[in-house]
Motif scaffolding. Structure first.
Motif, PDB file in Angstrom:
ATOM      1  N   UNK A  59       0.880  -1.176   0.000  1.00 30.87           N
ATOM      2  CA  UNK A  59       0.000   0.000   0.000  1.00 30.87           C
ATOM      3  C   UNK A  59       0.914   1.222   0.000  1.00 30.87           C
ATOM      4  N   UNK A  60       0.947   1.929  -1.082  1.00 32.25           N
ATOM      5  CA  UNK A  60       1.884   3.027  -1.237  1.00 32.25           C
ATOM      6  C   UNK A  60       1.370   4.341  -0.688  1.00 32.25           C
ATOM      7  N   UNK A  61       2.248   5.313  -0.703  1.00 29.33           N
ATOM      8  CA  UNK A  61       1.891   6.665  -0.289  1.00 29.33           C
ATOM      9  C   UNK A  61       0.834   7.188  -1.256  1.00 29.33           C
ATOM     10  N   UNK A  62      -0.175   7.808  -0.739  1.00 26.70           N
ATOM     11  CA  UNK A  62      -1.242   8.309  -1.577  1.00 26.70           C
ATOM     12  C   UNK A  62      -2.388   7.324  -1.722  1.00 26.70           C
ATOM     13  N   UNK A  63      -2.198   6.110  -1.204  1.00 26.14           N
ATOM     14  CA  UNK A  63      -3.264   5.117  -1.210  1.00 26.14           C
ATOM     15  C   UNK A  63      -4.196   5.400  -0.042  1.00 26.14           C
ATOM     16  N   UNK A  64      -5.492   5.256  -0.272  1.00 28.61           N
ATOM     17  CA  UNK A  64      -6.454   5.484   0.808  1.00 28.61           C
ATOM     18  C   UNK A  64      -6.243   4.467   1.918  1.00 28.61           C
ATOM     19  N   UNK A  65      -6.264   4.955   3.161  1.00 28.35           N
ATOM     20  CA  UNK A  65      -6.123   4.067   4.309  1.00 28.35           C
ATOM     21  C   UNK A  65      -7.389   3.233   4.432  1.00 28.35           C
ATOM     22  N   UNK A  66      -7.218   1.932   4.704  1.00 27.74           N
ATOM     23  CA  UNK A  66      -8.362   1.042   4.726  1.00 27.74           C
ATOM     24  C   UNK A  66      -8.573   0.341   6.053  1.00 27.74           C
ATOM     25  N   UNK A  67      -7.585   0.368   6.946  1.00 26.52           N
ATOM     26  CA  UNK A  67      -7.827  -0.242   8.252  1.00 26.52           C
ATOM     27  C   UNK A  67      -7.143   0.544   9.363  1.00 26.52           C
ATOM     28  N   UNK A  68      -7.579   0.280  10.570  1.00 26.72           N
ATOM     29  CA  UNK A  68      -7.154   1.071  11.735  1.00 26.72           C
ATOM     30  C   UNK A  68      -5.650   0.973  11.965  1.00 26.72           C
ATOM     31  N   UNK A  69      -5.060  -0.159  11.614  1.00 27.08           N
ATOM     32  CA  UNK A  69      -3.621  -0.330  11.811  1.00 27.08           C
ATOM     33  C   UNK A  69      -2.836   0.636  10.933  1.00 27.08           C
ATOM     34  N   UNK A  70      -3.328   0.903   9.728  1.00 28.44           N
ATOM     35  CA  UNK A  70      -2.673   1.885   8.859  1.00 28.44           C
ATOM     36  C   UNK A  70      -2.772   3.281   9.467  1.00 28.44           C
ATOM     37  N   UNK A  71      -3.922   3.612  10.032  1.00 32.44           N
ATOM     38  CA  UNK A  71      -4.090   4.916  10.675  1.00 32.44           C
ATOM     39  C   UNK A  71      -3.102   5.055  11.829  1.00 32.44           C
ATOM     40  N   UNK A  72      -3.022   4.044  12.671  1.00 34.84           N
ATOM     41  CA  UNK A  72      -2.147   4.121  13.855  1.00 34.84           C
ATOM     42  C   UNK A  72      -0.683   4.282  13.466  1.00 34.84           C
ATOM     43  N   UNK A  73      -0.310   3.686  12.357  1.00 35.39           N
ATOM     44  CA  UNK A  73       1.064   3.795  11.861  1.00 35.39           C
ATOM     45  C   UNK A  73       1.417   5.251  11.519  1.00 35.39           C
ATOM     46  N   UNK A  74       0.406   6.043  11.145  1.00 36.90           N
ATOM     47  CA  UNK A  74       0.649   7.416  10.684  1.00 36.90           C
ATOM     48  C   UNK A  74       0.448   8.485  11.757  1.00 36.90           C
ATOM     49  N   UNK A  75       0.240   8.108  13.009  1.00 39.99           N
ATOM     50  CA  UNK A  75       0.093   9.108  14.071  1.00 39.99           C
ATOM     51  C   UNK A  75       1.346   9.982  14.093  1.00 39.99           C
ATOM     52  N   UNK A  76       1.132  11.298  14.080  1.00 44.35           N
ATOM     53  CA  UNK A  76       2.236  12.255  14.047  1.00 44.35           C
ATOM     54  C   UNK A  76       2.631  12.672  12.642  1.00 44.35           C
ATOM     55  N   UNK A  77       2.030  12.046  11.626  1.00 44.65           N
ATOM     56  CA  UNK A  77       2.352  12.345  10.223  1.00 44.65           C
ATOM     57  C   UNK A  77       1.286  13.238   9.596  1.00 44.65           C
ATOM     58  N   UNK A  78       1.630  13.805   8.444  1.00 42.28           N
ATOM     59  CA  UNK A  78       0.679  14.620   7.692  1.00 42.28           C
ATOM     60  C   UNK A  78      -0.256  13.720   6.896  1.00 42.28           C
ATOM     61  N   UNK A  79      -1.540  14.070   6.914  1.00 37.87           N
ATOM     62  CA  UNK A  79      -2.546  13.310   6.173  1.00 37.87           C
ATOM     63  C   UNK A  79      -3.463  14.258   5.424  1.00 37.87           C
ATOM     64  N   UNK A  80      -4.094  13.718   4.386  1.00 36.08           N
ATOM     65  CA  UNK A  80      -5.133  14.425   3.643  1.00 36.08           C
ATOM     66  C   UNK A  80      -6.438  13.714   3.967  1.00 36.08           C
ATOM     67  N   UNK A  81      -7.397  14.465   4.495  1.00 33.67           N
ATOM     68  CA  UNK A  81      -8.684  13.892   4.868  1.00 33.67           C
ATOM     69  C   UNK A  81      -9.767  14.540   4.015  1.00 33.67           C
ATOM     70  N   UNK A  82     -10.554  13.721   3.337  1.00 26.13           N
ATOM     71  CA  UNK A  82     -11.700  14.218   2.591  1.00 26.13           C
ATOM     72  C   UNK A  82     -12.950  13.777   3.333  1.00 26.13           C
TER      73      UNK A  82
END
Length: 141
Positions: A59-82
Motif C-alpha cells: 500500500x503506497x503513499x497516496x493510497x487510501x487508508x483502509x484499516x485502523x492499523x494503517x491509521x495508527x502507523x501514521x500518528x504524528x504524520x501529515x494526512x489528507x482527509x476528505x
C-alpha cells in the motif's frame, strides 16, 4: 505473514483468477518482502489444478487508508482527509480510536476585535462515518 509486522490491507480476486494482495507493515514493506510473500503463497497452490495470476504489492503513499492499523502507523504524520461533505483538510494525525481520528491544522479565522483573520491552531475529531477517505500526505515544498 504470521510472526512478522506485515498485515493485509486488501485481497481482491477477479473472475479470471487474478489475485491482488495489498499489504502494509508497521515499519516498511520492501520489494524483497513482497517477492518472498508471493513465492510462499504460490508454493501453497497447484497451478496445474487451477491457473491464477498473483500480484503482491505494498500500500503506497497516496493510497487510501483502509484499516485502523494503517491509521495508527501514521500518528504524528501529515494526512489528507476528505470528509463526506466535500471538505478536504491537510492536517497532522494526532490520535486514532476505534471510532475515529483527531487531527490538528492551522486555519485563518476572524477574531473579534481584529481587522484581519488570524492563523490559529485547530484540533478536530471526526468519526470514520464522516470521512470519505484519508491518505498519507507528503509535502514536497
Amino acid at each position: 505473514m504470521e510472526g512478522t509486522d506485515l498485515f493485509t490491507v486488501s485481497c481482491k480476486c477477479s473472475p479470471m483468477n487474478e489475485v491482488e494482495l495489498l499489504i502494509d507493515s508497521d515499519t516498511s514493506v520492501t520489494i524483497e518482502r513482497c517477492a518472498e510473500l508471493s513465492r510462499k503463497i504460490e508454493a501453497e497452490f497447484d497451478r496445474d489444478q487451477e491457473d491464477f495470476s498473483l500480484m503482491v504489492a505494498s500500500a503506497g503513499i497516496g493510497t487510501e487508508l483502509q484499516n485502523i492499523r494503517q491509521y495508527r502507523k501514521l500518528i504524528g504524520s501529515s494526512v489528507e482527509v476528505l470528509l463526506l461533505n466535500g471538505i478536504k483538510i491537510l492536517a497532522q494525525l494526532d490520535e486514532v480510536t476505534d471510532q475515529g481520528i483527531t487531527i490538528s491544522y492551522k486555519e485563518k479565522q476572524a477574531i473579534e476585535g481584529k481587522k484581519r483573520k488570524v492563523e490559529v491552531n485547530v484540533v478536530r475529531t471526526y468519526s470514520f462515518d464522516e470521512i470519505k477517505y484519508t491518505k498519507e500526505y507528503l509535502d514536497f515544498k
